[in-house]
Design a protein around this motif. Structure first.
Motif, PDB file in Angstrom:
ATOM      1  N   LEU A  66      25.575  39.421  34.256  1.00 11.76           N
ATOM      2  CA  LEU A  66      26.550  38.738  35.106  1.00 11.76           C
ATOM      3  C   LEU A  66      27.703  38.291  34.217  1.00 11.76           C
ATOM      4  CD1 LEU A  66      24.196  36.584  37.366  1.00 11.76           C
ATOM      5  CD2 LEU A  66      25.201  38.824  37.853  1.00 11.76           C
ATOM      6  N   ASN A  78      30.271  35.043  40.875  1.00 10.97           N
ATOM      7  CA  ASN A  78      29.207  35.748  41.584  1.00 10.97           C
ATOM      8  C   ASN A  78      28.956  35.109  42.946  1.00 10.97           C
ATOM      9  OD1 ASN A  78      27.450  33.583  41.345  1.00 10.97           O
ATOM     10  ND2 ASN A  78      26.278  34.468  39.670  1.00 10.97           N
ATOM     11  N   VAL A 106      20.664  43.870  37.886  1.00 10.98           N
ATOM     12  CA  VAL A 106      21.926  43.869  38.617  1.00 10.98           C
ATOM     13  C   VAL A 106      22.293  45.310  38.978  1.00 10.98           C
ATOM     14  CG1 VAL A 106      24.385  43.277  38.451  1.00 10.98           C
ATOM     15  CG2 VAL A 106      22.648  41.768  37.452  1.00 10.98           C
ATOM     16  N   GLY A 152      22.401  39.805  44.240  1.00 12.08           N
ATOM     17  CA  GLY A 152      23.424  38.800  44.485  1.00 12.08           C
ATOM     18  C   GLY A 152      23.368  38.269  45.907  1.00 12.08           C
TER      19      GLY A 152
END
Length: 268
Positions: free
Chosen positions: A59, A65, A90, A97
């Motif tokens: 991230l 985010n 991710v 997310g």
């Protein structure tokens, strides 16, 4: 307060057409695993976010985010200091997310309640976010935000998630979809929809990330009932009638493919 951001998987994902707005018409069966990222929160004068965990480094902009965005869109009398333990990879097709944002909605609901238009606020954050707020099996249509209940006869089913540790962005996978409408999502209970359904993005994902094919092939040899890619990849999943068989499969995969990421759990 604590919340798990339950990993999202698509037991089936039918892509019907490209839309003029750049999105795609979808029909999908959302399901959720009883494991994922972990969020802890406490009252604070302002909103703050700390990211830890195995995938925290992926991230690059923590305050940009979906956790931070969800906080900014939910009215509250005071702030929340949130620590996000990033356990899910991710860009992996697990709605990481979106699941994190859904957990924020639940945290705010517990502490202060949600505004009447919370579904619209969730949809503006991302197509998977409305489903991730409740994190229960459901049918998604449109871009995935139009939700319908489904008979969830798969709750408690053992599931193994496997990712080759190759990030795969959603946009390029949808762009590589061949545009062919292969028909609607089946009707009925979750088990039937999953068994008769498919993921129309698998071929596109494999063209961009060949290891997906190896993961699918490997899982197919583990005695699983259903093997499929989730979302736009690169995570794949296998479901099992017995948790013991799933544990044995996970141990063998860990031995044969030690670099692959995996997570064991059961469907909610």
């Amino acid at each position: 307060m604590r919340e798990t951001a339950y990993a999202k998987i698509n037991l089936a994902l039918h892509v019907r057409s490209r839309r003029e707005d750049g999105y795609h018409e979808l029909e999908t069966l959302f399901a959720f695993v009883d494991a994922g990222d972990e969020l802890t929160a406490r009252s604070a004068s302002i909103d703050t976010l700390t990211v830890t965990g195995e995938f925290a480094s992926q991230l690059s902009d923590p305050f940009g985010n979906l956790v931070a965005q969800a906080l900014s869109r939910l009215p509250r009398p005071n702030g929340l200091a949130i620590t996000l333990e990033k356990k899910l990879p991710v860009a992996a097709g697990l709605g990481g997310g979106s699941a994190d944002a859904g957990a924020v909605f639940r945290l705010v609901r517990e502490a202060h309640g949600l505004p009447d238009d919370w579904r619209e606020r969730a949809a503006r954050l991302g197509a998977d976010v409305p489903a991730c707020v409740e994190s229960v099996a459901c049918i998604g249509r449109g871009t995935g935000t139009d939700l319908e209940p489904v008979e969830n006869d798969l709750a408690g089913t053992a599931v193994l998630l496997v990712n080759p540790r190759v990030p795969l962005a959603t946009g390029p996978v949808f762009a590589a979809w061949d545009g062919q409408d292969r028909g609607p999502l089946p009707e009925g209970a979750a088990s039937g929809v999953a068994g008769e359904g498919r993921n129309d993005l698998e071929a596109a994902a494999i063209s961009l990330c060949p290891p997906v094919a190896e993961v699918l092939s490997t899982l197919a040899g583990t005695g699983a009932d259903l093997v499929r890619m989730s979302g736009s990849g690169a995570t794949c999943f296998a479901t099992y009638r017995r948790h013991g068989v799933m544990h044995e499969a996970a141990e063998k995969l860990a031995s044969d493919h030690p670099r692959w990421w995996q997570m064991q759990g059961k469907l909610r």
